[in-house]
Motif scaffolding. Sequence first.
Motif, PDB file in Angstrom:
ATOM      1  N   ALA A  78      48.511  30.417  23.091  1.00 14.11           N
ATOM      2  CA  ALA A  78      48.775  29.223  23.897  1.00 14.11           C
ATOM      3  C   ALA A  78      49.096  28.022  23.005  1.00 14.11           C
ATOM      4  N   GLU A  79      49.969  27.149  23.499  1.00 15.58           N
ATOM      5  CA  GLU A  79      50.340  25.967  22.746  1.00 15.58           C
ATOM      6  C   GLU A  79      49.290  24.870  22.872  1.00 15.58           C
ATOM      7  N   ARG A  80      48.662  24.780  24.063  1.00 17.98           N
ATOM      8  CA  ARG A  80      47.651  23.753  24.308  1.00 17.98           C
ATOM      9  C   ARG A  80      46.357  24.426  24.749  1.00 17.98           C
ATOM     10  N   PRO A  81      45.218  23.839  24.451  1.00 13.62           N
ATOM     11  CA  PRO A  81      43.941  24.439  24.881  1.00 13.62           C
ATOM     12  C   PRO A  81      43.850  24.602  26.399  1.00 13.62           C
ATOM     13  N   GLU A  82      44.465  23.697  27.145  1.00 14.46           N
ATOM     14  CA  GLU A  82      44.428  23.770  28.613  1.00 14.46           C
ATOM     15  C   GLU A  82      45.123  25.027  29.139  1.00 14.46           C
ATOM     16  N   ASP A  83      46.058  25.547  28.347  1.00 11.54           N
ATOM     17  CA  ASP A  83      46.791  26.744  28.760  1.00 11.54           C
ATOM     18  C   ASP A  83      45.879  27.975  28.819  1.00 11.54           C
ATOM     19  N   LEU A  84      44.740  27.888  28.160  1.00 16.68           N
ATOM     20  CA  LEU A  84      43.820  29.021  28.120  1.00 16.68           C
ATOM     21  C   LEU A  84      42.865  29.037  29.312  1.00 16.68           C
ATOM     22  N   ASN A  85      42.841  27.969  30.093  1.00 16.41           N
ATOM     23  CA  ASN A  85      41.947  27.896  31.238  1.00 16.41           C
ATOM     24  C   ASN A  85      42.442  28.778  32.376  1.00 16.41           C
ATOM     25  N   LEU A  86      41.481  29.322  33.109  1.00 16.08           N
ATOM     26  CA  LEU A  86      41.827  30.088  34.307  1.00 16.08           C
ATOM     27  C   LEU A  86      42.272  29.116  35.395  1.00 16.08           C
ATOM     28  N   PRO A  87      43.067  29.568  36.345  1.00 12.03           N
ATOM     29  CA  PRO A  87      43.529  28.673  37.419  1.00 12.03           C
ATOM     30  C   PRO A  87      42.343  28.081  38.197  1.00 12.03           C
ATOM     31  N   ILE A 147      38.715  29.687  39.922  1.00 13.51           N
ATOM     32  CA  ILE A 147      37.381  29.192  39.569  1.00 13.51           C
ATOM     33  C   ILE A 147      36.674  28.681  40.825  1.00 13.51           C
ATOM     34  N   THR A 148      37.372  27.897  41.639  1.00  7.23           N
ATOM     35  CA  THR A 148      36.781  27.356  42.869  1.00  7.23           C
ATOM     36  C   THR A 148      36.341  28.474  43.800  1.00  7.23           C
ATOM     37  N   ARG A 149      37.164  29.506  43.957  1.00  9.08           N
ATOM     38  CA  ARG A 149      36.805  30.628  44.835  1.00  9.08           C
ATOM     39  C   ARG A 149      35.558  31.345  44.319  1.00  9.08           C
ATOM     40  N   ILE A 150      35.490  31.580  43.027  1.00  8.68           N
ATOM     41  CA  ILE A 150      34.330  32.262  42.436  1.00  8.68           C
ATOM     42  C   ILE A 150      33.075  31.416  42.628  1.00  8.68           C
ATOM     43  N   ILE A 151      33.188  30.123  42.392  1.00 13.31           N
ATOM     44  CA  ILE A 151      32.033  29.229  42.556  1.00 13.31           C
ATOM     45  C   ILE A 151      31.557  29.243  44.004  1.00 13.31           C
TER      46      ILE A 151
END
Length: 147
Positions: free
Chosen positions: A2-11, A15-19
């Motif tokens: 990934a070019e940016r650290p944010e690119d490594l985050n899950l959508p 995350i909201t659905r799992i929470i």
Amino acid sequence: MAERPEDLNLPNAVITRIIKEALPDGVSISKEARSAISHATSVFVLYATSCANNFAMKGKRKTLNASDVLSAMEETEFQRFVTPLKEALEAYKREQKGKNEASEQKKKDKDKKTDSEEQDKSRDEDNDEDEERLEEEEQNKEEEVDN
């Protein structure tokens, strides 16, 4: 990579659905907490992947497999995840096997249908030829009678 650290985050939607599935009804979560969980999740996935990759490299392979992930969970002291992961893997394999069997059955049914249609077409052609031959014979008989 990934070019940016944010690119490594899950959508965020994932995350909201799992929470929401993990929390009891009526409990809400702040945007900051959701962001922290998202970041922690990404770090965990990267760490687990890196450890699993080490097992693959020890086995002189470039492809990670389920046993690499399970070994990584044990090595990183996440043993409590091993049993649920194995159960999920078995469920996934059963699901895939069912899909493959259904696909094979569908293909067999399609082949049978094609064979049946070809047989019907062949019978129709044979019947047409028989009718033409009978008509010719009748015409020949009529001509003989006329002569």
